[in-house]
Design a protein around this motif. Structure first.
Motif, PDB file in Angstrom:
ATOM      1  N   VAL A  70      47.558  25.778  36.804  1.00  0.00           N
ATOM      2  CA  VAL A  70      47.927  24.426  38.490  1.00  0.00           C
ATOM      3  C   VAL A  70      48.574  25.886  39.236  1.00  0.00           C
ATOM      4  O   VAL A  70      49.213  26.529  39.303  1.00  0.00           O
ATOM      5  N   GLY A  71      48.184  26.091  40.212  1.00  0.00           N
ATOM      6  CA  GLY A  71      48.000  27.291  41.472  1.00  0.00           C
ATOM      7  C   GLY A  71      48.030  26.846  42.856  1.00  0.00           C
ATOM      8  O   GLY A  71      48.012  24.916  42.566  1.00  0.00           O
ATOM      9  N   VAL A  72      47.955  27.375  43.408  1.00  0.00           N
ATOM     10  CA  VAL A  72      48.334  26.894  44.952  1.00  0.00           C
ATOM     11  C   VAL A  72      47.271  28.324  45.822  1.00  0.00           C
ATOM     12  O   VAL A  72      47.844  29.738  45.357  1.00  0.00           O
ATOM     13  N   ASN A  73      47.037  27.663  46.964  1.00  0.00           N
ATOM     14  CA  ASN A  73      46.002  29.150  47.526  1.00  0.00           C
ATOM     15  C   ASN A  73      45.719  29.111  48.640  1.00  0.00           C
ATOM     16  O   ASN A  73      45.887  28.032  49.061  1.00  0.00           O
ATOM     17  N   ARG A  74      45.990  30.406  49.261  1.00  0.00           N
ATOM     18  CA  ARG A  74      45.777  30.371  50.597  1.00  0.00           C
ATOM     19  C   ARG A  74      44.659  30.090  51.032  1.00  0.00           C
ATOM     20  O   ARG A  74      43.909  31.238  50.673  1.00  0.00           O
ATOM     21  N   LEU A  75      44.142  29.285  52.577  1.00  0.00           N
ATOM     22  CA  LEU A  75      42.537  29.665  52.400  1.00  0.00           C
ATOM     23  C   LEU A  75      42.614  30.047  53.946  1.00  0.00           C
ATOM     24  O   LEU A  75      44.062  30.192  54.619  1.00  0.00           O
ATOM     25  N   ILE A  76      41.697  30.749  54.005  1.00  0.00           N
ATOM     26  CA  ILE A  76      41.005  31.651  55.236  1.00  0.00           C
ATOM     27  C   ILE A  76      40.221  31.021  56.208  1.00  0.00           C
ATOM     28  O   ILE A  76      39.012  31.861  55.359  1.00  0.00           O
ATOM     29  N   PRO A  77      40.301  29.841  56.741  1.00  0.00           N
ATOM     30  CA  PRO A  77      38.740  29.990  57.430  1.00  0.00           C
ATOM     31  C   PRO A  77      38.009  31.119  57.866  1.00  0.00           C
ATOM     32  O   PRO A  77      38.462  31.491  58.849  1.00  0.00           O
ATOM     33  N   ARG A  78      36.792  31.098  57.471  1.00  0.00           N
ATOM     34  CA  ARG A  78      35.902  32.263  58.450  1.00  0.00           C
ATOM     35  C   ARG A  78      34.924  31.369  60.048  1.00  0.00           C
ATOM     36  O   ARG A  78      34.450  32.172  61.077  1.00  0.00           O
ATOM     37  N   SER A  79      34.709  30.352  59.366  1.00  0.00           N
ATOM     38  CA  SER A  79      33.322  29.383  59.927  1.00  0.00           C
ATOM     39  C   SER A  79      33.331  28.353  59.874  1.00  0.00           C
ATOM     40  O   SER A  79      34.645  28.226  58.002  1.00  0.00           O
ATOM     41  N   GLU A  80      32.520  27.705  60.146  1.00  0.00           N
ATOM     42  CA  GLU A  80      32.880  25.944  59.668  1.00  0.00           C
ATOM     43  C   GLU A  80      31.877  26.407  58.436  1.00  0.00           C
ATOM     44  O   GLU A  80      33.099  24.952  57.340  1.00  0.00           O
ATOM     45  N   LYS A  81      31.497  27.331  57.868  1.00  0.00           N
ATOM     46  CA  LYS A  81      30.740  27.068  56.761  1.00  0.00           C
ATOM     47  C   LYS A  81      31.854  28.078  55.249  1.00  0.00           C
ATOM     48  O   LYS A  81      30.550  27.555  54.398  1.00  0.00           O
ATOM     49  N   VAL A  82      32.342  29.121  56.150  1.00  0.00           N
ATOM     50  CA  VAL A  82      32.664  30.130  55.194  1.00  0.00           C
ATOM     51  C   VAL A  82      34.259  30.007  55.226  1.00  0.00           C
ATOM     52  O   VAL A  82      35.146  29.694  56.203  1.00  0.00           O
ATOM     53  N   THR A  83      34.860  29.460  54.222  1.00  0.00           N
ATOM     54  CA  THR A  83      36.726  29.946  54.118  1.00  0.00           C
ATOM     55  C   THR A  83      37.003  30.560  53.189  1.00  0.00           C
ATOM     56  O   THR A  83      36.630  30.808  51.243  1.00  0.00           O
ATOM     57  N   LEU A  84      37.518  32.621  52.746  1.00  0.00           N
ATOM     58  CA  LEU A  84      38.013  32.798  52.076  1.00  0.00           C
ATOM     59  C   LEU A  84      39.703  32.460  51.592  1.00  0.00           C
ATOM     60  O   LEU A  84      40.042  31.754  52.209  1.00  0.00           O
ATOM     61  N   PHE A  85      39.907  33.454  50.406  1.00  0.00           N
ATOM     62  CA  PHE A  85      40.862  32.634  49.578  1.00  0.00           C
ATOM     63  C   PHE A  85      41.430  33.337  48.961  1.00  0.00           C
ATOM     64  O   PHE A  85      40.758  34.503  48.234  1.00  0.00           O
ATOM     65  N   ALA A  86      42.757  33.328  48.365  1.00  0.00           N
ATOM     66  CA  ALA A  86      43.210  34.049  47.679  1.00  0.00           C
ATOM     67  C   ALA A  86      44.840  33.138  46.543  1.00  0.00           C
ATOM     68  O   ALA A  86      45.442  32.533  47.835  1.00  0.00           O
ATOM     69  N   GLY A  87      44.746  33.392  45.757  1.00  0.00           N
ATOM     70  CA  GLY A  87      46.098  32.455  44.779  1.00  0.00           C
ATOM     71  C   GLY A  87      46.490  32.514  43.553  1.00  0.00           C
ATOM     72  O   GLY A  87      46.343  34.068  43.117  1.00  0.00           O
ATOM     73  N   GLY A  88      47.655  32.155  43.278  1.00  0.00           N
ATOM     74  CA  GLY A  88      48.179  32.253  42.247  1.00  0.00           C
ATOM     75  C   GLY A  88      48.509  31.148  41.397  1.00  0.00           C
ATOM     76  O   GLY A  88      48.059  29.989  41.725  1.00  0.00           O
ATOM     77  N   LYS A  89      48.719  30.987  40.134  1.00  0.00           N
ATOM     78  CA  LYS A  89      48.279  30.503  39.500  1.00  0.00           C
ATOM     79  C   LYS A  89      49.603  30.559  37.951  1.00  0.00           C
ATOM     80  O   LYS A  89      49.809  31.314  37.528  1.00  0.00           O
ATOM     81  N   LEU A  90      49.897  29.229  37.555  1.00  0.00           N
ATOM     82  CA  LEU A  90      50.959  28.961  36.370  1.00  0.00           C
ATOM     83  C   LEU A  90      49.912  28.387  35.417  1.00  0.00           C
ATOM     84  O   LEU A  90      49.563  27.166  36.144  1.00  0.00           O
ATOM     85  N   GLY A  91      50.523  28.878  33.818  1.00  0.00           N
ATOM     86  CA  GLY A  91      49.850  27.397  33.120  1.00  0.00           C
ATOM     87  C   GLY A  91      50.622  28.186  31.568  1.00  0.00           C
ATOM     88  O   GLY A  91      50.999  29.337  31.050  1.00  0.00           O
TER      89      GLY A  91
END
Length: 205
Positions: free
Chosen positions: A99-120
């Motif tokens: 289970v994890g959390v991502n930080r979303l970085i929208p670049r346009s209506e169709k493109v989103t960058l993301f980075a995050g971490g998870k544990l399990g």
């Protein structure tokens, strides 16, 4: 302990479901590179191969999401040590449930960058039962891009790093025929790096 974890997990899902603005279902496949770690008198190797799995994402807002994931790798585990009469080469499976959390970085209506971490949990399983299965608490990191050609169907590409925590050591056990069982313990961490790609099916919130 298991009951407590199940209750906490279900509570988390309930809270996320209440807060979520949308749900994304993402089946994926990809490639995991070979990894290795120290054991007494030698090295153990988890070979590379194709992985596959799925993710269930809950969008909290435009900039954050919570994600449940599962991945599987069919591979071979190899152990070489001066304490073993012969090298060990066994069919193995690697399972991660996170289970994890991502930080979303929208670049346009169709493109989103993301980075995050998870544990399990990470499990190294041996289907032929010659070596006992190993399960460890694991942490992971990921980053990539989501591209949505249409509103509800997209493409997801990402890089992954999974690290089982080996604070109490890792053991590979082998019974050579009718001989005495040999235990090899390693203390260095295992780091599995790979890439995945998949289709996103977005369900509106």
């Amino acid at each position: 302990m298991k009951r407590v974890l199940v209750v906490l997990f279900l509570s988390l899902i309930s809270c996320v479901d209440l807060l979520a603005q949308g749900v994304e279902i993402t089946p994926f496949t990809g490639y995991t590179f070979q990894s290795s770690f120290n054991i007494v008198g030698g090295r153990a190797i988890i070979r590379d191969g194709q992985n596959w799995g799925g993710m269930l994402g809950f969008s909290l807002n435009e900039f954050a999401e919570v994600e449940l994931g599962y991945s599987y790798l069919g591979t071979n585990a190899v152990a070489r040590s001066r304490d073993l009469q012969n090298d060990v080469d066994e069919r193995a499976q690697v399972h991660y449930a996170t289970v994890g959390v991502n930080r979303l970085i929208p670049r346009s209506e169709k493109v989103t960058l993301f980075a995050g971490g998870k544990l399990g949990t990470g499990t190294l399983a041996f289907p032929e039962a010659n070596i006992r299965n190993i399960t460890r608490f694991s942490v992971g990191f990921q980053g990539g891009v989501k591209i949505f050609p249409t509103e509800n169907i997209g493409i997801r590409m990402q890089a992954n790093l999974m690290v089982p925590i080996m604070g109490v050591g890792t053991s590979l056990w082998w019974s050579p025929g009718q001989g005495t069982q040999v235990g090899l313990t390693g203390w260095s961490p295992i780091a599995q790096f790979g890439f995945t790609g998949g289709l996103i099916f977005r369900l509106p919130g």
